[in-house]
Scaffold this active site. Structure first.
Site, PDB file in Angstrom:
ATOM      1  N   HIS A 147       0.615  -1.371   0.409  1.00  0.00           N
ATOM      2  CA  HIS A 147       0.126   0.068  -0.163  1.00  0.00           C
ATOM      3  C   HIS A 147       0.862   1.060   0.416  1.00  0.00           C
ATOM      4  O   HIS A 147       1.663   1.165   0.632  1.00  0.00           O
ATOM      5  CB  HIS A 147      -0.677  -0.243   1.526  1.00  0.00           C
ATOM      6  CG  HIS A 147      -1.521   1.068   1.142  1.00  0.00           C
ATOM      7  ND1 HIS A 147      -1.386   2.233   1.683  1.00  0.00           N
ATOM      8  CD2 HIS A 147      -2.827   1.116   0.719  1.00  0.00           C
ATOM      9  CE1 HIS A 147      -2.565   3.217   1.740  1.00  0.00           C
ATOM     10  NE2 HIS A 147      -3.645   2.186   1.076  1.00  0.00           N
ATOM     11  N   PRO A 148       0.826   2.366  -0.429  1.00  0.00           N
ATOM     12  CA  PRO A 148       1.456   3.307  -0.764  1.00  0.00           C
ATOM     13  C   PRO A 148       1.778   3.604   0.708  1.00  0.00           C
ATOM     14  O   PRO A 148       2.870   4.378   1.089  1.00  0.00           O
ATOM     15  CB  PRO A 148       0.878   4.515  -1.496  1.00  0.00           C
ATOM     16  CG  PRO A 148      -0.879   4.106  -2.082  1.00  0.00           C
ATOM     17  CD  PRO A 148      -1.205   2.484  -1.631  1.00  0.00           C
ATOM     18  N   ARG A 149       0.834   3.624   1.805  1.00  0.00           N
ATOM     19  CA  ARG A 149       1.514   4.229   3.200  1.00  0.00           C
ATOM     20  C   ARG A 149       2.616   3.313   3.131  1.00  0.00           C
ATOM     21  O   ARG A 149       3.527   3.570   4.637  1.00  0.00           O
ATOM     22  CB  ARG A 149       0.474   4.557   4.245  1.00  0.00           C
ATOM     23  CG  ARG A 149       0.317   5.764   4.276  1.00  0.00           C
ATOM     24  CD  ARG A 149      -0.050   5.839   5.777  1.00  0.00           C
ATOM     25  NE  ARG A 149       0.666   6.264   6.999  1.00  0.00           N
ATOM     26  CZ  ARG A 149       0.476   6.093   8.150  1.00  0.00           C
ATOM     27  NH1 ARG A 149      -0.472   6.232   8.669  1.00  0.00           N
ATOM     28  NH2 ARG A 149       1.147   5.441   9.505  1.00  0.00           N
ATOM     29  N   LYS A 150       2.896   2.405   2.709  1.00  0.00           N
ATOM     30  CA  LYS A 150       4.337   1.181   3.510  1.00  0.00           C
ATOM     31  C   LYS A 150       5.582   1.180   2.617  1.00  0.00           C
ATOM     32  O   LYS A 150       5.861   2.675   2.458  1.00  0.00           O
ATOM     33  CB  LYS A 150       3.396  -0.347   2.890  1.00  0.00           C
ATOM     34  CG  LYS A 150       2.376  -0.468   3.327  1.00  0.00           C
ATOM     35  CD  LYS A 150       2.462  -0.393   5.393  1.00  0.00           C
ATOM     36  CE  LYS A 150       0.977  -0.530   5.331  1.00  0.00           C
ATOM     37  NZ  LYS A 150      -0.048  -1.256   6.130  1.00  0.00           N
ATOM     38  N   VAL A 151       6.428   0.097   3.012  1.00  0.00           N
ATOM     39  CA  VAL A 151       7.905   0.990   3.117  1.00  0.00           C
ATOM     40  C   VAL A 151       8.291   1.324   1.595  1.00  0.00           C
ATOM     41  O   VAL A 151       8.637   1.566   1.082  1.00  0.00           O
ATOM     42  CB  VAL A 151       8.792  -0.244   3.588  1.00  0.00           C
ATOM     43  CG1 VAL A 151      10.224   0.140   2.687  1.00  0.00           C
ATOM     44  CG2 VAL A 151       8.707  -0.136   4.724  1.00  0.00           C
TER      45      VAL A 151
END
Ligand SMILES: *Cc1c(COP(=O)(O)O)cnc(C)c1O
Length: 371
Positions: free
Chosen positions: A181-185
């Protein structure tokens, strides 16, 4: 949007991602194909896993893992109370019961003492979460699992690149599940991956991933009622490009986090995230805890007024309407999780953040808590 606004997170993509996606579009092969295989091989190599199976998200990856491990009605699965709801929702979707476990306030992760206490004759599995990119203290959790014959499904959604005692998170359990997801690493827009060393389990994961079908002689026979949880080659192309950036992404996140921690250590009432000696933190998110008496939501509002986006750490599941209604949880049953949900604060953290932006965030936190 003013130029000097600092977002909570921001995906880092460039020409390499554009070229990879363009290559897939030009190839005409958009569904699961060679790019997914390439992305799987890169994640297997980076984590030192024998098998990696790409899925459409970490949520579908974890659901797939529960199905492949045979978790179902009548089973109990131990899940930390302080996590994103997906960890427990997939257990519910299998008709099993998520048993919520309290967390250690310093690490935000499973409290092994409370974990041992909540094992019953029905317990079949435990799902350690490596929240915000910090490994759970796995050895005592794995000890509980061994003692009671429990399957271990690591929710490593936030923990690509994180390690525990020198070994990558996601490789300690029967399976480990990652999110893109775009908030992940790293990100593929939406996407996930299951890693495992067990070839029979990998085969079952692939079976359920794609309708339960087995191909022989150009036709399928359907051995199970499976899903379509596949990742597409369009998404995997992003993943291939992002994996090339992974070392730099991790180095940037760790350097920015170190700077933030040095500055926040001087701020009264603010407890920066810890990195115990057994962990290398991936800093998917930078989450501090405010002392009781500091109004966390007031700090979020004060930062917003300065153009800085911040938010809660994550949720106490036992306080959410579904878990309260379905299992009778009430406020105070899991006290450390409740306190952490109230006082945790996620600050901006992304690889292309500048040192000046880190300094601005730390200054704004100081101003907000000493108002
Ligand atoms: C983001 C996240 C998930 C869900 O990942 P998706 O890829 O969005 O399904 C699950 N668990 C944790 C701890 C997460 O942070």
């Amino acid at each position: 949007m003013p130029a000097d606004r600092i977002p909570l997170a921001s995906p880092w993509t460039g020409d390499d991602e554009l070229d990879e996606v363009a290559g897939v579009l030009k190839s005409g092969h958009l569904s699961q194909g060679p790019k997914v295989a390439e992305f799987e091989a890169l994640v297997a190599e980076a984590t030192g896993s024998r098998h990696a199976v790409a899925a459409s998200s970490c949520t579908t990856a974890m659901h797939l893992a529960l199905v492949a491990l045979g978790i179902g009605p009548g089973d109990e699965v131990l899940v930390p109370d302080f996590t994103f709801p997906a960890t427990a929702n997939v257990v519910v979707q299998q008709g099993a019961v998520p048993v919520l476990v309290d967390v250690e306030p310093a690490t935000y992760n499973l409290d092994p003492v409370d974990l041992a206490r909540r094992v019953t004759a029905r317990t079949r599995a435990v799902m350690p979460v490596h929240l915000f990119g910090l490994s759970a203290d796995l050895d005592p959790c794995l000890e509980v699992a061994r003692e009671h014959g429990l399957a271990v499904i690591e929710d490593a959604a936030c923990a690509l690149g994180a390690t525990y005692k020198g070994r990558p998170c996601g490789t300690f359990g029967d399976v480990g599940c990652f999110s893109f997801h775009p908030r992940k690493v790293i990100t593929t827009g939406e996407g996930g991956m299951v890693v495992t060393d067990d070839p029979a389990l990998a085969e079952r994961l692939r079976l359920f991933l794609s309708h339960g079908g087995v191909r022989a002689g150009g036709r399928f026979t359907f051995e199970e009622a499976g899903f379509n949880y596949r990742l597409s080659d369009v998404h995997a192309a992003l993943g291939v490009a992002q994996m090339r950036r992974l070392p730099e992404i991790l180095a940037r996140r760790r350097a920015l986090a170190a700077r933030m921690t040095e500055l926040l250590a001087e701020v009264p009432g603010v407890n920066p995230p810890v990195e115990p000696p057994w962990a290398v933190h991936a800093f998917q998110a930078y989450v501090a805890t405010l002392d009781e008496g500091i109004d966390r939501d007031g700090v979020v509002a004060a930062l917003r007024a300065e153009g800085i986006e911040s938010t809660i750490g994550t949720y106490a599941l036992s306080a959410q309407p579904f878990f309260a209604r379905a299992y009778g949880y009430s406020e105070g049953r899991l006290p450390c999780s409740a306190a952490t949900a109230r006082q945790s604060l996620a600050l901006p953290m992304f690889p292309q953040m500048s040192e000046d932006q880190v300094d601005r965030v730390a200054d704004a936190v100081l101003a907000a808590v000493t108002r």
